[in-house]
Motif scaffolding. Structure first.
Motif, PDB file in Angstrom:
ATOM      1  N   SER A  42       0.839  -1.191   0.000  1.00 12.91           N
ATOM      2  CA  SER A  42       0.000   0.000   0.000  1.00 12.91           C
ATOM      3  C   SER A  42       0.882   1.252   0.000  1.00 12.91           C
ATOM      4  O   SER A  42       1.799   1.370   0.824  1.00 12.91           O
ATOM      5  CB  SER A  42      -0.906  -0.003   1.229  1.00 12.91           C
ATOM      6  OG  SER A  42      -1.668   1.174   1.291  1.00 12.91           O
ATOM      7  N   ILE A  43       0.654   2.177  -0.959  1.00  6.97           N
ATOM      8  CA  ILE A  43       1.434   3.411  -1.073  1.00  6.97           C
ATOM      9  C   ILE A  43       0.621   4.557  -0.497  1.00  6.97           C
ATOM     10  O   ILE A  43      -0.467   4.868  -0.985  1.00  6.97           O
ATOM     11  CB  ILE A  43       1.805   3.708  -2.545  1.00  6.97           C
ATOM     12  CG1 ILE A  43       2.638   2.575  -3.126  1.00  6.97           C
ATOM     13  CG2 ILE A  43       2.570   5.026  -2.638  1.00  6.97           C
ATOM     14  CD1 ILE A  43       2.994   2.762  -4.581  1.00  6.97           C
ATOM     15  N   TRP A  67      -3.315  21.039  -6.885  1.00 11.16           N
ATOM     16  CA  TRP A  67      -2.888  19.920  -6.047  1.00 11.16           C
ATOM     17  C   TRP A  67      -2.660  18.691  -6.913  1.00 11.16           C
ATOM     18  O   TRP A  67      -3.393  18.450  -7.871  1.00 11.16           O
ATOM     19  CB  TRP A  67      -3.951  19.600  -4.990  1.00 11.16           C
ATOM     20  CG  TRP A  67      -4.187  20.685  -3.991  1.00 11.16           C
ATOM     21  CD1 TRP A  67      -5.288  21.476  -3.876  1.00 11.16           C
ATOM     22  CD2 TRP A  67      -3.296  21.101  -2.947  1.00 11.16           C
ATOM     23  NE1 TRP A  67      -5.148  22.367  -2.838  1.00 11.16           N
ATOM     24  CE2 TRP A  67      -3.929  22.154  -2.251  1.00 11.16           C
ATOM     25  CE3 TRP A  67      -2.020  20.698  -2.545  1.00 11.16           C
ATOM     26  CZ2 TRP A  67      -3.339  22.796  -1.173  1.00 11.16           C
ATOM     27  CZ3 TRP A  67      -1.431  21.341  -1.473  1.00 11.16           C
ATOM     28  CH2 TRP A  67      -2.070  22.370  -0.787  1.00 11.16           C
ATOM     29  N   GLN A  68      -1.640  17.920  -6.576  1.00 13.79           N
ATOM     30  CA  GLN A  68      -1.321  16.707  -7.328  1.00 13.79           C
ATOM     31  C   GLN A  68      -0.906  15.606  -6.356  1.00 13.79           C
ATOM     32  O   GLN A  68      -0.176  15.856  -5.391  1.00 13.79           O
ATOM     33  CB  GLN A  68      -0.183  16.974  -8.320  1.00 13.79           C
ATOM     34  CG  GLN A  68       0.219  15.755  -9.147  1.00 13.79           C
ATOM     35  CD  GLN A  68       1.238  16.120 -10.210  1.00 13.79           C
ATOM     36  OE1 GLN A  68       1.019  17.046 -10.994  1.00 13.79           O
ATOM     37  NE2 GLN A  68       2.349  15.420 -10.239  1.00 13.79           N
ATOM     38  N   GLN A  69      -1.384  14.378  -6.614  1.00 14.18           N
ATOM     39  CA  GLN A  69      -1.039  13.266  -5.734  1.00 14.18           C
ATOM     40  C   GLN A  69       0.460  12.992  -5.770  1.00 14.18           C
ATOM     41  O   GLN A  69       1.085  13.027  -6.836  1.00 14.18           O
ATOM     42  CB  GLN A  69      -1.812  12.008  -6.137  1.00 14.18           C
ATOM     43  CG  GLN A  69      -3.278  12.028  -5.729  1.00 14.18           C
ATOM     44  CD  GLN A  69      -3.916  10.672  -5.860  1.00 14.18           C
ATOM     45  OE1 GLN A  69      -3.445   9.810  -6.587  1.00 14.18           O
ATOM     46  NE2 GLN A  69      -5.021  10.464  -5.145  1.00 14.18           N
ATOM     47  N   TRP A  70       1.014  12.697  -4.588  1.00 14.58           N
ATOM     48  CA  TRP A  70       2.462  12.513  -4.469  1.00 14.58           C
ATOM     49  C   TRP A  70       2.711  11.457  -3.381  1.00 14.58           C
ATOM     50  O   TRP A  70       2.105  11.512  -2.306  1.00 14.58           O
ATOM     51  CB  TRP A  70       3.109  13.840  -4.062  1.00 14.58           C
ATOM     52  CG  TRP A  70       4.511  14.033  -4.551  1.00 14.58           C
ATOM     53  CD1 TRP A  70       5.661  13.617  -3.954  1.00 14.58           C
ATOM     54  CD2 TRP A  70       4.927  14.709  -5.747  1.00 14.58           C
ATOM     55  NE1 TRP A  70       6.758  13.979  -4.693  1.00 14.58           N
ATOM     56  CE2 TRP A  70       6.331  14.654  -5.795  1.00 14.58           C
ATOM     57  CE3 TRP A  70       4.240  15.349  -6.776  1.00 14.58           C
ATOM     58  CZ2 TRP A  70       7.056  15.218  -6.834  1.00 14.58           C
ATOM     59  CZ3 TRP A  70       4.961  15.909  -7.806  1.00 14.58           C
ATOM     60  CH2 TRP A  70       6.354  15.841  -7.837  1.00 14.58           C
ATOM     61  N   PRO A  71       3.610  10.497  -3.623  1.00 13.09           N
ATOM     62  CA  PRO A  71       3.930   9.520  -2.570  1.00 13.09           C
ATOM     63  C   PRO A  71       4.504  10.222  -1.341  1.00 13.09           C
ATOM     64  O   PRO A  71       5.403  11.053  -1.465  1.00 13.09           O
ATOM     65  CB  PRO A  71       4.976   8.619  -3.234  1.00 13.09           C
ATOM     66  CG  PRO A  71       4.768   8.801  -4.704  1.00 13.09           C
ATOM     67  CD  PRO A  71       4.314  10.214  -4.877  1.00 13.09           C
ATOM     68  N   VAL A  72       3.977   9.894  -0.181  1.00 12.99           N
ATOM     69  CA  VAL A  72       4.401  10.567   1.041  1.00 12.99           C
ATOM     70  C   VAL A  72       5.901  10.412   1.270  1.00 12.99           C
ATOM     71  O   VAL A  72       6.580  11.351   1.693  1.00 12.99           O
ATOM     72  CB  VAL A  72       3.611  10.020   2.255  1.00 12.99           C
ATOM     73  CG1 VAL A  72       4.203  10.525   3.571  1.00 12.99           C
ATOM     74  CG2 VAL A  72       2.147  10.418   2.143  1.00 12.99           C
TER      75      VAL A  72
END
Length: 266
Positions: A42-43, A67-72
């Motif tokens: 899970s990312i 806003w753009q999704q980004w891996p934490v």
């Protein structure tokens, strides 16, 4: 005879079916697909503020952020995230960009000026001064000089007695911080940008030189340098004699009746 063959055939088929059922009942049920394939990790994601379009140095933010999704795990400490600053898009509207932000690049506070910050003072290196000088439309490389270009400053003076002109490079390899631009039509009716006031990045000593030159010169010309010829921070000779009162040394160009000659300066 034929009846016997029919009965025999039916018996063979029945025996085969019974054997097939027996094999299926005794074989273990196939494992579910989820048990065969390892589960994907899970990312964890967060929303990072990025530029929807390239915003150049000195430009104003106007609807250019999203806003753009980004891996934490890939979020740098200075990125602006929705979880930590949910109203950032509205808060940064109208802000001035201190350093160019390219399309898709995460927005970082260091590249944006606060409401109480001056744009010019924030981009000026320590120990440098920003000095504005007026330039004529025909002395600014045809309107092609832009911020972050490097130029030589040439002073032209006129001798009223013999109607001659002298030219001298008083500053060399100077960075242009800003240039005031207006729109006008060229001889072909095309709209072009022409600078009227250039703001230069100078040392304190160079500031004195250009201040003296502005009082003495009939014209100051900016000569655009090739990007291949520029070495930022390189020290080059300047016209210290303008503020020291000493001899300038070397040669100067003397233009009289359209003819140019080089003479030894006194």
């Amino acid at each position: 005879m034929s009846m016997r063959f029919v009965i025999l055939g039916v018996a063979v088929l029945a025996a085969g079916g019974a054997g097939y059922l027996a094999m299926n009942l005794s074989a273990p049920a196939p494992a579910p697909v989820a048990e065969i394939l390892p589960s994907a990790p899970s990312i964890e994601l967060d929303q990072v503020l990025v530029a929807k379009e390239t915003i150049l140095t000195g430009g104003k933010i106007s609807g250019g952020l999203a806003w753009q999704q980004w891996p934490v795990e890939a979020i740098a400490p200075d990125f602006i995230t929705q979880s930590s600053r949910p109203e950032a898009v509205a808060e940064l509207e109208g802000s001035i960009v201190r350093s160019t932000i390219i399309q898709g690049e995460p927005v970082r506070p260091i590249k944006i000026l606060g409401a109480d910050q001056s744009f010019m003072s924030s981009i000026l290196p320590a120990g440098k001064r920003a000095v504005a000088t007026t330039i004529a439309a025909d002395t600014s490389a045809g309107g092609f000089i832009l911020p972050d270009d490097y130029v030589d400053v040439i002073m032209t003076t006129r001798d009223q007695n013999n109607n001659s002109f002298t030219t001298e490079t008083i500053l060399a390899n100077i960075r242009v911080l800003a240039i005031d631009q207006t729109i006008r039509e060229d001889e072909n009716g095309q709209l072009v940008q022409v600078g009227q006031t250039a703001t230069l990045e100078l040392t304190p000593n160079q500031t004195k030189i250009i201040s003296a030159a502005q009082q003495m010169a009939d014209r100051l010309t900016l000569a655009l340098r090739s990007i291949k010829d520029v070495e930022a921070g390189r020290s080059e000779p300047s016209a210290d004699h303008l503020i020291s009162g000493g001899s300038r040394g070397g040669t100067i160009n003397l233009i009289k009746n359209g003819e140019k000659t080089q003479v030894q300066s006194q």
